[in-house]
Motif scaffolding. Structure first.
Motif, mmCIF file in Angstrom:
data_model
loop_
_atom_site.group_PDB
_atom_site.id
_atom_site.type_symbol
_atom_site.label_atom_id
_atom_site.label_comp_id
_atom_site.label_asym_id
_atom_site.label_seq_id
_atom_site.Cartn_x
_atom_site.Cartn_y
_atom_site.Cartn_z
ATOM 1 N N ILE A 195 0.835 -1.203 0.000
ATOM 2 C CA ILE A 195 0.000 0.000 0.000
ATOM 3 C C ILE A 195 0.870 1.253 0.000
ATOM 4 C CG2 ILE A 195 -1.624 1.346 1.406
ATOM 5 C CD1 ILE A 195 -2.855 -1.350 2.295
ATOM 6 N N GLU A 196 1.916 1.247 0.797
ATOM 7 C CA GLU A 196 2.792 2.420 0.878
ATOM 8 C C GLU A 196 3.563 2.635 -0.416
ATOM 9 O OE1 GLU A 196 3.539 2.325 5.716
ATOM 10 O OE2 GLU A 196 5.075 1.515 4.374
ATOM 11 N N GLN A 197 4.023 1.546 -1.033
ATOM 12 C CA GLN A 197 4.760 1.666 -2.280
ATOM 13 C C GLN A 197 3.874 2.187 -3.408
ATOM 14 O OE1 GLN A 197 7.870 1.535 -1.153
ATOM 15 N NE2 GLN A 197 8.634 -0.067 -2.486
ATOM 16 N N VAL A 198 2.629 1.741 -3.441
ATOM 17 C CA VAL A 198 1.715 2.144 -4.515
ATOM 18 C C VAL A 198 1.251 3.587 -4.346
ATOM 19 C CG1 VAL A 198 -0.574 1.718 -5.529
ATOM 20 C CG2 VAL A 198 0.925 -0.203 -4.971
ATOM 21 N N THR A 199 0.937 3.986 -3.111
ATOM 22 C CA THR A 199 0.273 5.272 -2.885
ATOM 23 C C THR A 199 1.202 6.386 -2.424
ATOM 24 O OG1 THR A 199 -0.246 4.841 -0.545
ATOM 25 C CG2 THR A 199 -1.797 4.023 -2.200
ATOM 26 N N GLY A 200 2.336 6.044 -1.829
ATOM 27 C CA GLY A 200 3.194 7.057 -1.244
ATOM 28 C C GLY A 200 2.754 7.515 0.132
ATOM 29 N N ASP A 201 1.628 6.997 0.614
ATOM 30 C CA ASP A 201 1.137 7.314 1.954
ATOM 31 C C ASP A 201 1.664 6.294 2.950
ATOM 32 O OD1 ASP A 201 -0.412 9.570 1.472
ATOM 33 O OD2 ASP A 201 -2.213 8.407 1.005
ATOM 34 N N PRO A 202 1.926 6.698 4.192
ATOM 35 C CA PRO A 202 2.149 5.688 5.228
ATOM 36 C C PRO A 202 0.858 4.902 5.431
ATOM 37 C CG PRO A 202 1.928 7.868 6.210
ATOM 38 C CD PRO A 202 1.973 8.062 4.731
ATOM 39 N N TRP A 203 1.001 3.638 5.853
ATOM 40 C CA TRP A 203 -0.167 2.762 5.969
ATOM 41 C C TRP A 203 -1.263 3.384 6.813
ATOM 42 C CZ3 TRP A 203 -2.051 0.717 10.572
ATOM 43 C CH2 TRP A 203 -3.110 -0.180 10.434
ATOM 44 N N ASP A 204 -0.928 3.917 7.991
ATOM 45 C CA ASP A 204 -1.974 4.441 8.863
ATOM 46 C C ASP A 204 -2.644 5.666 8.263
ATOM 47 O OD1 ASP A 204 0.341 5.889 9.194
ATOM 48 O OD2 ASP A 204 0.311 5.872 11.378
ATOM 49 N N GLY A 205 -1.883 6.503 7.540
ATOM 50 C CA GLY A 205 -2.489 7.642 6.858
ATOM 51 C C GLY A 205 -3.436 7.201 5.762
ATOM 52 N N TYR A 206 -3.055 6.148 5.040
ATOM 53 C CA TYR A 206 -3.936 5.627 3.988
ATOM 54 C C TYR A 206 -5.254 5.132 4.568
ATOM 55 C CZ TYR A 206 -5.863 2.951 0.188
ATOM 56 O OH TYR A 206 -6.725 2.483 -0.780
ATOM 57 N N VAL A 207 -5.182 4.350 5.646
ATOM 58 C CA VAL A 207 -6.398 3.822 6.264
ATOM 59 C C VAL A 207 -7.271 4.960 6.780
ATOM 60 C CG1 VAL A 207 -7.291 2.453 8.187
ATOM 61 C CG2 VAL A 207 -5.379 1.589 6.828
ATOM 62 N N GLN A 208 -6.653 5.951 7.398
ATOM 63 C CA GLN A 208 -7.417 7.090 7.904
ATOM 64 C C GLN A 208 -8.192 7.770 6.777
ATOM 65 O OE1 GLN A 208 -7.789 8.322 11.129
ATOM 66 N NE2 GLN A 208 -9.266 9.693 10.205
ATOM 67 N N LYS A 209 -7.547 7.990 5.648
ATOM 68 C CA LYS A 209 -8.173 8.730 4.550
ATOM 69 C C LYS A 209 -9.182 7.898 3.773
ATOM 70 C CE LYS A 209 -4.344 10.215 2.543
ATOM 71 N NZ LYS A 209 -3.449 10.965 1.626
ATOM 72 N N ASN A 210 -8.941 6.605 3.669
ATOM 73 C CA ASN A 210 -9.731 5.791 2.746
ATOM 74 C C ASN A 210 -10.718 4.836 3.414
ATOM 75 O OD1 ASN A 210 -8.519 6.216 -0.178
ATOM 76 N ND2 ASN A 210 -6.817 6.255 1.280
#
Length: 392
Positions: A195-210
């Motif tokens: 997830i981090e490699q694909v999006t550039g977001d840290p995992w926890d930031g990605y989960v928070q946003k999505n």
């Protein structure tokens, strides 16, 4: 007509009304068993809710969130949900698949090339797919941390990615990838890395946003508790014997750092946020939500794909003769009924949630104590089976 009256009428028009529902007659007997179990296992505090179509139709709390302060468990008590967190990581992967960013059949080494340093007696590292990590068939070890002597210098879990990478050459694949189920916590750290490699977001930031933000899981967080929520955070406890054989209940405090292992078990939240999350899974539209919003998070088609049985869970964590592993969800066939869910256990916290998306029934429970001295295992199994009976 006053403004307040007009406003109230407007709310009635825009907020969907929930169909009335009552707890089944067996709820009262279950709560007696729930209380008997918590007493017998010396659980300091616990909470359980029963849902129907997104609505809480039964709730029972037991004991204390903080024993020393005599803070009772209530609907706002924040528990730790352990491995139930894995479903967040899995949904993140499915979101990216649906957006065309990756395939479940991608080789994991495409995104996590460091895994090539792991000892591979089968010569199959390049054949391990993202799908195999989601359904625990990749062959990776169960635990993330090889030390467990309780020394004060030992961290609770690895705290940084480079620690895991440094250990990879000293680990090995345990079985031929894809051949069977065996539960793996590190697999979900590797998925988070994707997830981090694909999006550039840290995992926890990605989960928070999505996931958290669109589902309005406003009290959910990872690792340390935000200051404004500290009064609601439950402590966690261990029941164990000291050197003299005397049983003690040890207060481990409120917070601990799961570090880099957060994607496999770091979700903190009150039961109410798990109710919202389970409403999404059972397609029960809550006030302020819509099916369009749910589909933005993940479509029903993709969720149902996650709920297809894979390998039987005949060994390793969660083993049960009538249980299969889907894409991060336990799938249990019980008297002709298919029940989905997961369990969680980390530090002194334990939890489970189970649901039937066909009839909208769900049960969610959290406990803040782990008993390693004299666990009431038989009574715990009876309590869980009684909880599953409530989903009929």
């Amino acid at each position: 007509m006053t403004f307040i009256t007009r406003f109230a009428l407007a709310l009635l028009l825009i907020v969907p009304r929930l169909a009335p529902a009552q707890a089944p007659a067996s709820w009262g007997e279950f709560t007696k068993l729930f209380q008997a179990y918590t007493d017998s296992d010396q659980v300091v505090g616990a909470s359980v809710v029963l849902m129907k179509n997104g609505r809480v139709i039964g709730q029972d709390n037991a004991g204390y969130a903080d024993r020393d302060k005599r803070t009772a468990v209530d609907s706002q008590t924040i528990f730790h949900w352990g491995s139930i967190t894995k479903s967040l990581t899995a949904i993140g992967i499915m979101q990216l698949r649906d957006r065309g960013k990756l395939s479940l059949d991608d080789r994991i080494v495409r995104w996590v090339p460091e895994l090539r340093t792991m000892h591979d007696p089968f010569g199959m590292m390049d054949s391990i797919t993202i799908r195999m990590l989601l359904n625990h068939t990749a062959g990776f070890q169960a635990g993330t941390w090889p030390y467990g002597d309780g020394q004060p210098w030992e961290p609770f879990e690895p705290t940084t990615w480079n620690q895991l990478v440094a250990m990879m050459p000293y680990q090995r694949l345990l079985f031929r990838p894809g051949s069977r189920y065996s539960y793996s916590n590190p697999a979900f750290i590797y998925l988070a890395r994707v997830i981090e490699q694909v999006t550039g977001d840290p995992w926890d930031g990605y989960v928070q946003k999505n996931i958290f933000a669109p589902l309005k899981l406003e009290w959910s967080y990872f690792r340390g508790t935000p200051y404004y929520l500290t009064s609601h955070r439950s402590h966690n406890y261990d029941v164990r014997k000291d050197s003299s054989g005397r049983v003690q209940v040890i207060d481990n405090g409120a917070d601990f750092d799961p570090g880099i292992t957060s994607p496999n078990g770091a979700w903190n939240a009150p039961v109410g946020d798990l109710v919202k999350y389970t409403a999404f899974l059972t397609n029960a539209v809550l006030p302020g939500m819509s099916r369009e919003r749910y589909d933005v998070v993940l479509s029903r088609q993709s969720l149902e794909e996650m709920w297809q049985p894979g390998k039987p869970m005949s060994q390793s964590y969660g083993s049960n003769p009538q249980q299969w592993m889907g894409l991060s969800f336990f799938i249990r066939d019980r008297n002709g009924q298919r029940i989905l869910g997961h369990t969680g256990s980390q530090a002194g916290f334990r939890a489970f949630y189970y649901f039937d998306p066909k009839n909208g029934m769900a049960v969610i429970a959290a406990f803040n104590t782990n008993n390693s001295a004299s666990p009431a295992s038989a009574l715990q199994r009876r309590m869980v089976e009684a909880a599953l009976d409530l989903l009929r």
